[in-house]
Design a protein around this motif. Structure first.
Motif, short mmCIF file in Angstrom:
data_model
loop_
_atom_site.label_atom_id
_atom_site.label_comp_id
_atom_site.label_asym_id
_atom_site.label_seq_id
_atom_site.Cartn_x
_atom_site.Cartn_y
_atom_site.Cartn_z
N TRP A 125 34.15 -4.27 -29.72
CA TRP A 125 34.67 -3.40 -30.78
C TRP A 125 34.94 -2.15 -29.82
O TRP A 125 35.79 -1.07 -30.24
CB TRP A 125 33.68 -2.87 -31.85
N LEU A 126 34.81 -2.08 -28.65
CA LEU A 126 35.10 -0.89 -27.62
C LEU A 126 36.60 -0.98 -27.59
O LEU A 126 37.19 0.33 -27.13
CB LEU A 126 34.39 -1.10 -26.30
N LEU A 127 37.24 -1.84 -27.86
CA LEU A 127 38.73 -1.73 -27.95
C LEU A 127 39.51 -0.68 -28.70
O LEU A 127 40.39 -0.12 -28.68
CB LEU A 127 39.28 -3.23 -27.96
N ASP A 128 38.70 -0.32 -29.88
CA ASP A 128 39.31 0.51 -30.94
C ASP A 128 38.71 1.83 -30.44
O ASP A 128 39.18 2.77 -31.34
CB ASP A 128 38.58 0.15 -32.00
N TYR A 129 38.24 2.17 -29.49
CA TYR A 129 37.62 3.35 -28.96
C TYR A 129 38.18 3.87 -27.67
O TYR A 129 37.97 2.93 -26.65
CB TYR A 129 36.26 3.77 -28.99
N SER A 130 38.77 5.00 -27.59
CA SER A 130 39.39 5.48 -26.36
C SER A 130 38.57 6.84 -25.87
O SER A 130 38.80 7.34 -24.71
CB SER A 130 40.87 5.79 -26.25
N ASP A 131 37.50 7.47 -26.48
CA ASP A 131 36.74 8.42 -26.06
C ASP A 131 36.03 8.45 -24.93
O ASP A 131 35.55 7.30 -24.50
CB ASP A 131 36.05 8.98 -27.26
N GLU A 132 35.85 9.51 -24.39
CA GLU A 132 34.93 9.50 -23.01
C GLU A 132 33.58 8.98 -23.12
O GLU A 132 33.09 8.18 -22.36
CB GLU A 132 34.83 10.81 -22.66
N GLY A 133 32.97 8.98 -24.26
CA GLY A 133 31.68 8.59 -24.47
C GLY A 133 31.61 6.92 -24.50
O GLY A 133 30.71 6.36 -23.96
N TYR A 134 32.65 6.45 -24.99
CA TYR A 134 32.63 4.99 -25.04
C TYR A 134 33.23 4.47 -23.59
O TYR A 134 33.06 3.16 -23.38
CB TYR A 134 33.64 4.50 -26.02
N SER A 135 33.95 5.23 -23.04
CA SER A 135 34.23 4.53 -21.45
C SER A 135 33.05 4.21 -20.80
O SER A 135 33.27 3.15 -19.95
CB SER A 135 35.05 5.89 -20.91
N LEU A 136 32.12 5.17 -20.70
CA LEU A 136 30.94 4.71 -19.74
C LEU A 136 30.45 3.39 -20.43
O LEU A 136 30.08 2.41 -19.61
CB LEU A 136 29.82 5.77 -19.74
N VAL A 137 30.30 3.08 -21.77
CA VAL A 137 29.84 1.95 -22.20
C VAL A 137 30.58 0.78 -21.81
O VAL A 137 30.13 -0.29 -21.47
CB VAL A 137 29.88 2.07 -23.93
N ARG A 138 31.88 0.84 -21.91
CA ARG A 138 32.85 -0.07 -21.46
C ARG A 138 32.80 -0.57 -19.93
O ARG A 138 32.54 -1.71 -19.69
CB ARG A 138 33.94 0.20 -21.72
N CYS A 139 32.59 0.56 -19.38
CA CYS A 139 32.25 0.29 -17.63
C CYS A 139 31.27 -0.23 -17.07
O CYS A 139 30.87 -1.29 -16.50
CB CYS A 139 32.49 1.65 -16.85
#
Length: 355
Positions: A125-139
């Motif tokens: 579901w991270l593909l639907d979010y581009s905010d900074e808070g989700y960037s760390l989750v993705r990385c």
């Protein structure tokens, strides 16, 4: 690999079925306690991670063989269902702490469950979010997908796991040693790139959970970097010129990448030191690999290949090529560390210095 994954998936399903379909009263209590501990570890409060719940989960799983499958699926379900970056980070951090806190068998079981997709580290579901808070989750999830293929050795160091199907069956002992060293260095380079990707923007460091993530990633990267620089030293001093052509090419590629990566690592650590997250950490000294090594390696590879293509290989010819290139490859005595600068003086330079 697909067959292996199916076997582990079937085995995991069988163990999960054995634990959940007809559990005893004691087993039901353990599974309930495991789920409750996961809930406490992954709440929505942006507070520092509580290690007590990690130890509780490890204790519960050790007393219920097979419950690790239940644990993995519950954690995966939590990661897939949440849309809150704090809870997602806490879930990933729980997996990371379990990898660090469990024994070798627990660590191996988690790795096998990840291979069989019972443990999932990549929230789609991270593909639907581009905010900074989700960037760390993705990385961080990308880092853990690489990190799970590493194990903590008896000496406390991180070592990449080499599965049996990766063995190449090389003919010579020298080729095997060079290939094993190249595998280790390649894994180090990949993991260190994932580490550098995890550094968030300054505003993310206001989060206690984010600071916990960056802290644990940085501390592990220090151990990985120490092994990386030791491996580079060994590679530069090993007789790789006698290895097969594919291995010599692999050595050249690793050294090329190290020339690009080591300055990036140095800059990354300097950046971390300027933040309040990494000020108190004991950073390693980063040794910059000089790009001037690379042409000499390529010349050595090319020269020996040209002699072999002639069909007139003699000991004298090979010795001439090695002597001709050895002066450029290592212009000086090799130490056990990577020199940051290689300096050569010609006769004019020496006369100028003496004047």
């Amino acid at each position: 690999m697909k067959v292996k994954s199916k076997i582990w998936s079937a085995l995991g399903s069988f163990m999960d079925h054995a634990m959940i379909s007809k559990p005893s009263a004691a087993d039901r209590a353990i599974l309930t306690d495991i789920e409750a501990a996961i809930d406490r570890c992954t709440d929505l409060h942006d507070t520092a991670f509580d290690e007590r719940y990690v130890h509780e989960i490890l204790f519960l799983v050790s007393n219920a063989p097979g419950s690790i499958t239940f644990l993995s699926r519950r954690i995966s379900s939590r990661l897939e269902s949440t849309r809150e970056p704090v809870r997602a980070l806490k879930t990933l951090l729980l997996i990371h702490r379990l990898l660090r806190g469990g024994d070798r068998h627990f660590e191996q079981d988690l790795r096998n469950l990840w291979s069989s997709q019972d443990l999932k580290l990549d929230p789609s579901w991270l593909l639907d979010y581009s905010d900074e808070g989700y960037s760390l989750v993705r990385c961080y999830s990308s880092f853990l997908e690489e990190r799970i293929s590493w194990a903590i050795s008896q000496s406390g160091n991180l070592e990449p796991v080499r599965t049996p199907f990766m063995e190449l069956g090389l003919q010579s002992y020298n080729d095997e040693m060079v290939e094993l060293l190249c595998f280790r260095l390649s894994k180090c380079q990949t993991l260190l790139y994932r580490v550098m990707d995890c550094f968030p923007l300054n505003s993310s460091l206001d989060s206690p959970v984010a600071r916990s993530v960056i802290g644990i990633v940085l501390r592990e990267s220090f151990r990985v970097y120490e092994g990386y620089t030791e491996g580079l030293d060994c590679l530069m001093q090993s007789p790789f010129e006698n290895a097969s052509k594919p291995l010599r090419s692999l050595v050249s590629e690793i050294l090329k990448k190290s020339c690009i990566q080591t300055p990036q690592i140095q800059e990354f650590y300097q950046k971390c030191k300027r933040t309040h997250v990494g000020k108190a950490l004991d950073y390693p000294f980063v040794k910059i690999v000089n790009p001037s090594h690379i042409p000499s390696v390529e010349n050595l590879v090319a020269s020996k290949d040209q002699i072999q293509e002639k069909g007139e290989i003699t000991t004298e010819e090979i010795q001439i090529v090695e002597n001709k290139n050895s002066d450029n490859l290592f212009p000086g005595k090799l130490e056990t560390t990577i020199s940051t600068v290689w300096v050569e003086f010609d006769e004019e330079d020496l006369e100028a210095i003496s004047i």
